[in-house]
Design a protein around this motif. Structure first.
Motif, short mmCIF file in Angstrom:
data_model
loop_
_atom_site.label_atom_id
_atom_site.label_comp_id
_atom_site.label_asym_id
_atom_site.label_seq_id
_atom_site.Cartn_x
_atom_site.Cartn_y
_atom_site.Cartn_z
N CYS A 184 17.68 15.24 34.12
CA CYS A 184 18.70 14.37 33.54
C CYS A 184 19.11 13.31 34.56
O CYS A 184 18.67 13.33 35.71
CB CYS A 184 19.91 15.19 33.10
SG CYS A 184 20.93 15.82 34.45
N ASP A 185 19.95 12.38 34.15
CA ASP A 185 20.44 11.38 35.09
C ASP A 185 21.48 12.02 36.00
O ASP A 185 22.07 13.06 35.69
CB ASP A 185 21.02 10.17 34.36
CG ASP A 185 22.22 10.55 33.51
OD1 ASP A 185 23.35 10.63 34.03
OD2 ASP A 185 22.02 10.78 32.30
N VAL A 208 23.57 19.77 39.34
CA VAL A 208 22.86 19.96 40.61
C VAL A 208 21.92 18.78 40.81
O VAL A 208 21.17 18.41 39.90
CB VAL A 208 22.05 21.27 40.61
CG1 VAL A 208 21.31 21.44 41.94
CG2 VAL A 208 22.94 22.48 40.34
N CYS A 209 21.96 18.21 42.01
CA CYS A 209 21.05 17.12 42.38
C CYS A 209 20.22 17.56 43.57
O CYS A 209 20.76 17.97 44.60
CB CYS A 209 21.85 15.86 42.72
SG CYS A 209 20.85 14.49 43.34
N ILE A 210 18.90 17.48 43.44
CA ILE A 210 17.97 17.80 44.51
C ILE A 210 17.41 16.48 45.05
O ILE A 210 16.88 15.67 44.28
CB ILE A 210 16.82 18.69 44.03
CG1 ILE A 210 17.34 19.97 43.36
CG2 ILE A 210 15.88 19.03 45.19
CD1 ILE A 210 18.01 20.95 44.27
N LEU A 259 24.89 9.74 45.54
CA LEU A 259 24.51 11.04 44.97
C LEU A 259 25.56 12.09 45.28
O LEU A 259 25.89 12.93 44.44
CB LEU A 259 23.15 11.46 45.51
CG LEU A 259 21.98 10.50 45.25
CD1 LEU A 259 20.71 11.03 45.89
CD2 LEU A 259 21.77 10.26 43.77
N PHE A 260 26.09 12.08 46.50
CA PHE A 260 27.14 13.02 46.88
C PHE A 260 28.47 12.67 46.22
O PHE A 260 29.29 13.56 45.97
CB PHE A 260 27.32 13.04 48.40
CG PHE A 260 26.31 13.89 49.13
CD1 PHE A 260 26.53 15.25 49.29
CD2 PHE A 260 25.16 13.34 49.65
CE1 PHE A 260 25.61 16.04 49.96
CE2 PHE A 260 24.23 14.11 50.33
CZ PHE A 260 24.45 15.47 50.48
N GLU A 261 28.71 11.40 45.94
CA GLU A 261 29.98 11.00 45.34
C GLU A 261 30.09 11.44 43.90
O GLU A 261 31.20 11.60 43.38
CB GLU A 261 30.14 9.48 45.44
CG GLU A 261 30.41 8.99 46.86
CD GLU A 261 30.40 7.49 46.98
OE1 GLU A 261 29.95 6.81 46.03
OE2 GLU A 261 30.82 6.97 48.04
N ALA A 262 28.97 11.65 43.22
CA ALA A 262 29.00 12.15 41.85
C ALA A 262 29.41 13.62 41.84
O ALA A 262 29.37 14.31 42.85
CB ALA A 262 27.62 11.97 41.20
N ARG A 296 35.58 24.42 49.93
CA ARG A 296 35.04 23.33 49.11
C ARG A 296 33.66 22.98 49.65
O ARG A 296 33.55 22.39 50.73
CB ARG A 296 35.96 22.10 49.15
CG ARG A 296 35.39 20.89 48.40
CD ARG A 296 36.39 19.74 48.39
NE ARG A 296 35.79 18.55 47.81
CZ ARG A 296 35.29 17.53 48.51
NH1 ARG A 296 35.29 17.57 49.84
NH2 ARG A 296 34.78 16.49 47.91
N LEU A 297 32.63 23.35 48.92
CA LEU A 297 31.26 23.08 49.36
C LEU A 297 30.94 21.62 49.07
O LEU A 297 30.83 21.21 47.92
CB LEU A 297 30.28 24.00 48.64
CG LEU A 297 28.82 23.89 49.08
CD1 LEU A 297 28.64 24.38 50.51
CD2 LEU A 297 27.91 24.67 48.13
N ILE A 298 30.79 20.82 50.13
CA ILE A 298 30.57 19.39 49.94
C ILE A 298 29.09 19.02 49.89
O ILE A 298 28.73 17.90 49.51
CB ILE A 298 31.26 18.57 51.04
CG1 ILE A 298 30.63 18.85 52.41
CG2 ILE A 298 32.76 18.83 51.04
CD1 ILE A 298 31.04 17.85 53.47
N GLY A 299 28.21 19.96 50.25
CA GLY A 299 26.79 19.67 50.21
C GLY A 299 25.99 20.76 50.88
O GLY A 299 26.54 21.68 51.50
#
Length: 305
Positions: free
Chosen positions: A16-17, A23-25, A98-101, A270-273
């Protein structure tokens, strides 16, 4: 059809977008400062491919991984003759949106020098990281001031963060230089848990058991946390292909206990990445990339259950 829909995604699920993803890889095929074994640049593609063989039902949690939406980003590929500094700066800039989303963004390396760039993407350019705790699973401390005349070497990744005030909890370390231990020992914000102590022996081979201490500490963390997993933190029977292997690493189940304490049992942090680095695919076997894919699947399940 949108290009994001045509590209295969992590776990073999539709891509997906980014705006819709849980989850973004981010594949990062970089090995610009490797100092021993080579091949980790091939890992992102291999791990994503291997992930299609991971069962989508997590039996430990009774959780369906396909209940989430996934975005596998276009790989950020080094340009020919590009310097490490230039590439890492480009990673930080490209990954920031990507992290800001919303959702969890995971960097998939590639070598460990990627971590400071990913942290920059997650928190911005501030020199003050005193609000951040980095949880590191690794055979090595990665706390050298420089290595082979490189400030951004894989052997210096955690030093680039602790010098900016980040706290560090390093788990599974079993190879350090004198320089690193002398840097870390006086600093109460740097805690190194050696692999031998976690399985019952300290450095004098006397009985010790620090696993309970680590589990308790991970369960009590608050505030911003970044998780970095160097695959060589695990025992090499699980991942014989890695740039700098060390005997005597963490077992699979022990590693999952640490991840569960941090990601599932602790909801105050808070897991930021997150990132996973240093896997090296090998001819004739898929154990390295499949272990990495399974480990990322567990991180995702624990974080979203």
């Amino acid at each position: 059809m949108h290009p994001a829909e045509r590209r295969s995604s992590f776990l073999g699920l539709p891509n997906c977008d980014r705006a819709s993803a849980d989850v973004c890889i981010v594949p990062l095929p970089f090995e610009g400062t490797v100092s021993y074994g080579h091949g980790t640049a091939a890992a992102p593609e291999a791990v994503v491919a291997a992930s299609s063989q991971v069962e989508l039902w997590d039996d430990e949690l009774d959780f369906d991984l396909d209940s989430l939406q996934y975005h596998t980003a276009v790989p950020i590929v080094p340009e020919p003759s590009e310097s490490s500094e230039s590439y890492l700066d480009r990673v930080a800039r490209a990954c920031r949106p990507l992290f800001e989303a919303s959702g969890l963004t995971i960097g998939l390396g590639g070598e460990h020098s990627l971590t400071p760039a990913l942290v920059r993407a997650a928190v911005g350019e501030s020199d003050n990281l005193s609000h951040l705790t980095v949880v590191q699973i690794d055979a090595h401390a990665d706390l050298r001031a420089s290595y082979e005349d490189k400030l951004h070497s894989h052997a210096c990744a955690m030093r680039r963060l602790t010098d900016r005030g980040a706290s560090l909890i390093a788990i599974g370390v079993r190879a350090m230089s004198r320089e690193e231990i002398e840097y870390a020992r006086p600093d109460p914000h740097i805690q190194i848990y050696r692999a031998q102590s976690l399985v019952g022996f300290d450095h004098r081979l006397e009985f010790s058991n620090e696993e309970g201490i680590v589990l308790d500490q991970l369960g009590r963390l608050t505030g911003d946390v970044y998780l970095t997993i160097d695959i060589d933190g695990l025992d090499p029977s699980l991942c014989p292909g890695t740039g700098t292997p060390e005997p005597g690493g963490l077992s699979w189940w022990q590693t999952l206990r640490f991840l569960r304490a941090l990601l599932l049992d602790n909801r105050k942090r808070r897991l930021i990445g997150c990132d996973l680095v240093e896997a090296v695919p090998q001819p004739g076997t898929q154990i390295n990339e499949f272990t990495a894919a399974r480990l990322l699947a567990k991180v995702i399940a624990y974080s979203n259950r």
